[in-house]
Each structure stands twice: as C-alpha cells, then as structure tokens.
Design a protein around this motif. Sequence first.
Motif, PDB file in Angstrom:
ATOM      1  N   SER A 131       2.111   6.572 -16.870  1.00  0.00           N
ATOM      2  CA  SER A 131       2.938   7.743 -17.176  1.00  0.00           C
ATOM      3  C   SER A 131       4.304   7.296 -17.693  1.00  0.00           C
ATOM      4  O   SER A 131       4.705   6.145 -17.549  1.00  0.00           O
ATOM      5  CB  SER A 131       3.096   8.613 -15.923  1.00  0.00           C
ATOM      6  OG  SER A 131       3.666   7.856 -14.881  1.00  0.00           O
ATOM      7  N   LYS A 188      -9.361   6.167 -17.780  1.00  0.00           N
ATOM      8  CA  LYS A 188     -10.708   6.499 -17.353  1.00  0.00           C
ATOM      9  C   LYS A 188     -11.673   6.142 -18.461  1.00  0.00           C
ATOM     10  O   LYS A 188     -11.376   6.350 -19.632  1.00  0.00           O
ATOM     11  CB  LYS A 188     -10.781   7.994 -17.035  1.00  0.00           C
ATOM     12  CG  LYS A 188     -12.127   8.427 -16.518  1.00  0.00           C
ATOM     13  CD  LYS A 188     -12.100   9.898 -16.178  1.00  0.00           C
ATOM     14  CE  LYS A 188     -13.459  10.328 -15.682  1.00  0.00           C
ATOM     15  NZ  LYS A 188     -13.533  11.751 -15.469  1.00  0.00           N
ATOM     16  N   LYS A 239      -9.903   4.863 -11.513  1.00  0.00           N
ATOM     17  CA  LYS A 239      -8.902   5.430 -12.422  1.00  0.00           C
ATOM     18  C   LYS A 239      -7.573   4.691 -12.284  1.00  0.00           C
ATOM     19  O   LYS A 239      -7.243   4.172 -11.223  1.00  0.00           O
ATOM     20  CB  LYS A 239      -8.658   6.912 -12.094  1.00  0.00           C
ATOM     21  CG  LYS A 239      -9.840   7.802 -12.318  1.00  0.00           C
ATOM     22  CD  LYS A 239      -9.486   9.220 -11.948  1.00  0.00           C
ATOM     23  CE  LYS A 239     -10.703  10.119 -12.082  1.00  0.00           C
ATOM     24  NZ  LYS A 239     -10.389  11.496 -11.688  1.00  0.00           N
ATOM     25  N   THR A 251      -3.560   5.545 -14.042  1.00  0.00           N
ATOM     26  CA  THR A 251      -2.785   6.400 -14.938  1.00  0.00           C
ATOM     27  C   THR A 251      -1.476   5.717 -15.296  1.00  0.00           C
ATOM     28  O   THR A 251      -0.762   5.228 -14.422  1.00  0.00           O
ATOM     29  CB  THR A 251      -2.483   7.758 -14.270  1.00  0.00           C
ATOM     30  OG1 THR A 251      -3.716   8.368 -13.917  1.00  0.00           O
ATOM     31  CG2 THR A 251      -1.712   8.664 -15.206  1.00  0.00           C
TER      32      THR A 251
END
Length: 88
Positions: A32, A2, A28, A30
């Motif tokens: 992980s 972000k 966005k 992400t």
Amino acid sequence: MKNQGTSDYLLTSKVFVNGKQVTIKNNKYTISNVKANQTISVSFERIDGRQIPKTGDESQIFLYTVLFVSATAIFLLVIRAQRKKNHN
C-alpha cells in the motif's frame, strides 16, 4: 499480492519486496501507499500435484558439442579423402 490466474498455485514462503523478505498471510501480501517503483520477487508452488513440463534448459550441451565436433571431423576427413582421390 494475490495469484489471479489460477487456484492451482500458492505463494511460497519467500516473497521479497525491494530485496527484503516479507511475511505473507493467507496466501496474500498487500503493498500500500506506493509512491515509487518497487522490485517484487515471488515464487509459486503447484498445489494440484501435477508436474510442470521441463523447458529443455537442462539439455546435454556437452553431448551436443561432442557430436557436432565428431560430425565435423568426419565430414572434413571425407572431403580430404575425396580431394586426395581426385588428385591421384
């Protein structure tokens, strides 16, 4: 991923992780379960309509080169003329 700095920018549609384009949703992305170094390439686009000032990277290098060579030639001609004048 972000943009934490300002809300004046949005992620563009091109985000790459380890050389592969990934899909972003709602501005966005992400990552992980990171266990090793990753390479991330992200582009942002202004959403407030203001223009970003140019950095000067688009300078006219050819023009500056011609001016430098011309000034050097004139300088050398003046020195040569002075030396000729002093020897006579």
